[in-house]
Design an enzyme around this catalytic site. Structure first.
Site, PDB file in Angstrom:
ATOM      1  N   THR A 175       1.660  -0.321  -6.294  1.00  0.00           N
ATOM      2  CA  THR A 175       1.801  -1.784  -6.290  1.00  0.00           C
ATOM      3  C   THR A 175       0.949  -2.471  -5.222  1.00  0.00           C
ATOM      4  O   THR A 175       0.773  -3.689  -5.273  1.00  0.00           O
ATOM      5  CB  THR A 175       3.269  -2.163  -6.014  1.00  0.00           C
ATOM      6  N   ARG A 190       1.058   0.665   2.441  1.00  0.00           N
ATOM      7  CA  ARG A 190       1.002   0.059   1.106  1.00  0.00           C
ATOM      8  C   ARG A 190       1.419   1.095   0.078  1.00  0.00           C
ATOM      9  O   ARG A 190       0.978   2.244   0.117  1.00  0.00           O
ATOM     10  CB  ARG A 190      -0.427  -0.391   0.779  1.00  0.00           C
ATOM     11  N   ASP A 247     -10.438   4.078   1.998  1.00  0.00           N
ATOM     12  CA  ASP A 247      -9.154   4.052   2.701  1.00  0.00           C
ATOM     13  C   ASP A 247      -9.392   4.393   4.169  1.00  0.00           C
ATOM     14  O   ASP A 247      -9.677   5.539   4.515  1.00  0.00           O
ATOM     15  CB  ASP A 247      -8.192   5.057   2.053  1.00  0.00           C
ATOM     16  N   ASP A 261      -7.084   7.154   5.824  1.00  0.00           N
ATOM     17  CA  ASP A 261      -7.382   8.515   5.353  1.00  0.00           C
ATOM     18  C   ASP A 261      -8.696   9.021   5.933  1.00  0.00           C
ATOM     19  O   ASP A 261      -8.797  10.187   6.322  1.00  0.00           O
ATOM     20  CB  ASP A 261      -7.442   8.551   3.817  1.00  0.00           C
TER      21      ASP A 261
END
Ligand code: PRP
Ligand code: URA
Length: 206
Positions: free
Chosen positions: A107, A103, A197, A200
């Site tokens: 945006t 992603r 996330d 991550d």
């Protein structure tokens, strides 16, 4: 939400709470990801059709049951890799496909950077692995390319209602197995309360 099964197994919910917790260390994040993935994949496997098969034991002939359909595993890089080892343990001969999608941070739109798929026939069931369903953009991109499969079961750890709506509107037959349907997306399109996330945290790249 007839398409969605929320796994309320105590071990799955315990693992999810560890995954949500911001103080969970990387080794524990990896450990609980693997555990919850195994439980979710087992839940998905309960949907698979079986047929009778005669079998000869050392003592007699009897009837057993075998999986009726071929399974294809499909994982979305990077975060979906966290679910692949438990999936391959449960389906050791299943071919595996990979979609590389990321992603855009501004945006939140998914962009494809890698695609490698085995042949998927109209007889196959695809188990699609991605721990996070947020806007649904990433998974919609994949589903449009693999819709020839007989059945697609999405296995995910946390979903946002927005993502479920998007996917089920476009693919009414999809089944979703998850540990949680959370409240909403925030203005950056992260799931709230969510777990942050996933990629991550799993790959320690924060
Ligand atoms: C995450 C996640 C999904 C996607 C979900 O991947 O693993 O693929 O976001 O968001 P969406 O439903 O809004 O498309 P990300 O793009 O962060 O990449 P990564 O796995 O490499 O970290
Ligand atoms: N991807 C993630 O890893 N987390 C979110 O909350 C949304 C998308």
């Amino acid at each position: 939400m007839q398409h969605v099964t929320i796994l309320d197994h105590p071990l799955a919910q315990d693992a999810l709470t560890h995954l949500r917790d911001t103080t969970t260390t990387t080794p524990d994040f990896r450990k609980y990801s693997e555990l919850i993935s195994k439980l979710l994949i087992e839940e998905a496997a309960a949907l698979l059709p079986v047929s009778k098969k005669p079998v000869t034991t050392p003592l007699t002939d009897t009837d057993g049951l075998v999986l009726r359909e071929e399974i294809v595993l499909m994982t979305i890089l990077r975060a979906g890799l966290s679910m692949l080892t438990p999936a391959m343990h449960l389906f050791p001969k299943a071919p595996v496909g990979f979609a590389g999608l990321a992603r855009d941070e501004q945006t939140a739109l998914a962009k494809e950077y890698y695609w490698k798929l085995p042949r998927i026939t109209e007889q196959d069931t695809v188990l699609l692995l991605d721990p996070m369903l947020a806007t649904g953009g990433s998974l919609l991109h994949v589903l449009k390319k693999i819709h020839t499969a007989k059945q697609i079961i999405l296995i995910t750890i946390v979903c946002a209602p927005e993502g479920i709506k998007t996917l089920t509107a476009a693919f009414p037959d999809i089944r979703i197995i998850t540990a949680a349907v959370d409240e909403k997306l925030n203005d950056k399109k992260y799931i709230v309360p969510g777990l942050g996330d996933f990629g991550d945290r799993y790959f320690a790249t924060e």
